[in-house]
Design an enzyme around this catalytic site. Structure first.
Site, short mmCIF file in Angstrom:
data_model
loop_
_atom_site.label_atom_id
_atom_site.label_comp_id
_atom_site.label_asym_id
_atom_site.label_seq_id
_atom_site.Cartn_x
_atom_site.Cartn_y
_atom_site.Cartn_z
N PHE A 89 1.51 -1.68 0.04
CA PHE A 89 -0.11 0.13 0.12
C PHE A 89 1.17 1.33 -0.47
CE2 PHE A 89 -2.28 -3.78 1.42
CZ PHE A 89 -3.81 -3.48 1.00
N VAL A 139 2.57 -1.58 4.35
CA VAL A 139 2.73 -0.32 4.44
C VAL A 139 3.36 0.13 4.49
CG1 VAL A 139 0.99 1.95 5.59
CG2 VAL A 139 -0.37 -0.27 5.34
N CYS A 140 3.72 1.23 3.49
CA CYS A 140 4.85 2.19 3.35
C CYS A 140 5.17 2.96 4.51
CB CYS A 140 5.14 2.88 1.76
SG CYS A 140 5.95 3.59 1.74
N ILE A 141 6.19 3.11 4.83
CA ILE A 141 6.09 4.16 6.39
C ILE A 141 6.01 5.06 5.69
CG2 ILE A 141 9.03 2.86 6.27
CD1 ILE A 141 8.81 2.86 9.51
N ALA A 193 2.84 6.30 5.26
CA ALA A 193 1.78 6.45 6.39
C ALA A 193 2.14 7.47 7.53
CB ALA A 193 2.35 4.41 7.37
#
Lengths: 150, 132
Positions: free
Chosen positions: B39, B77-79, B82
């Protein structure tokens, strides 16, 4: 939606596996949305993986390479210089679609000059920006293993 | 075939996540596997446990969490994406001093780096992008 296929070689160690051809497709203007900036972040991280990387710029994406960008008035970070640094990370193929330039009243001269030093050719300085027409870009896309569209 | 799925848009505004979910279900039903679902951009918002859609509407986050539970999917989820959008797991919430209970990453999702997206491209037979 983009599909790419590459048969898996079972049991191949990472070092033995052949490089994949990655194409990053930039379709959005540099500001107004975050797509261009966050795509650049992917390209920078991806450069560490030693794959065969190309970038494509089409539609409003051609504005990402426009020279003389000034973002003071909109309070955004001007990241246009980062494209010029990509050559040092082995990202040296920037395919720019001629039709997209033309439709926006732009020519190659409106884009910043981006070059890289070709280590296979005596570190000669060569242009990273490669103008292509739509048909050539289509062919290029069909030759990729992974097409990341943003 | 081993698929990688990239979701670039958040829930409800765009259909991308719904379509990606349906695609994921379809390939699993056909006996294929999914290496990872990544994501990125507003897509990270699909992992918020705080979404409360109307009762007669689908719950996009819950759909993903349940699919991940059933098929042991890796939802990443991409840090960086995010953090700038206020999506935090417990560790990140603590690290940034956001207070107890402020973590909003839903079960079944994990936060990790962009390297996981590139790796997904390398390891999958086919990478499909769902976006605007």
């Amino acid at each position: 939606m983009t599909v790419s296929t590459e048969p898996e070689k079972p049991g191949a160690k990472p070092a033995e596996r052949k490089k994949k051809k990655f194409l990053y497709v930039n379709r959005k203007a540099p500001y107004g949305t975050i797509y261009a900036l966050e795509t650049l972040e992917v390209v920078l991280i991806g450069a560490a993986f030693d794959q065969d990387v190309s970038l494509a710029f089409l539609d409003d994406g051609v504005f990402q390479l426009a020279k003389g960008q000034d973002t003071k008035g909109i309070g955004m970070k001007n990241f246009s210089n980062t494209y010029r640094a990509l050559g040092d990370f082995g990202v040296t193929k920037f395919y720019v679609e001629k039709e997209s330039l033309q439709a926006r009243g732009l020519t190659i001269d409106d884009l910043q000059s981006i070059t890289y030093e070709d280590e296979k050719d005596g570190f000669k300085e060569k242009p990273s920006i490669l103008p292509v027409n739509r048909a050539e870009l289509t062919k290029l896309m069909s030759e990729q293993d992974v097409v990341l569209t943003f | 075939m081993k698929f990688g799925i990239l979701v670039n848009e958040g829930p409800y505004t765009h259909q991308a996540s719904d379509t990606a979910y349906r695609f994921a279900k379809a390939v699993l039903e056909k006996g294929h596997s999914i290496y990872r679902v990544f994501f990125y951009h507003d897509g990270v918002n699909n992992g918020s446990r705080l979404t409360v859609p109307p009762q007669d509407d689908r719950n996009v986050q819950k759909n993903w969490t349940e699919l991940a539970g059933t098929h042991n999917l890796d939802l990443v989820v991409c840090i960086a994406a995010a953090q700038r959008r206020g999506m935090l797991d417990e560790g990140e919430a603590k690290r940034h001093g956001k207070g107890e209970g402020s973590a909003n990453l839903a079960p079944g999702f994990r936060i990790s780096g962009l390297g996981q997206l590139i790796e997904m491209g390398i390891e999958s037979d086919s990478l499909i992008v769902f976006g605007d």
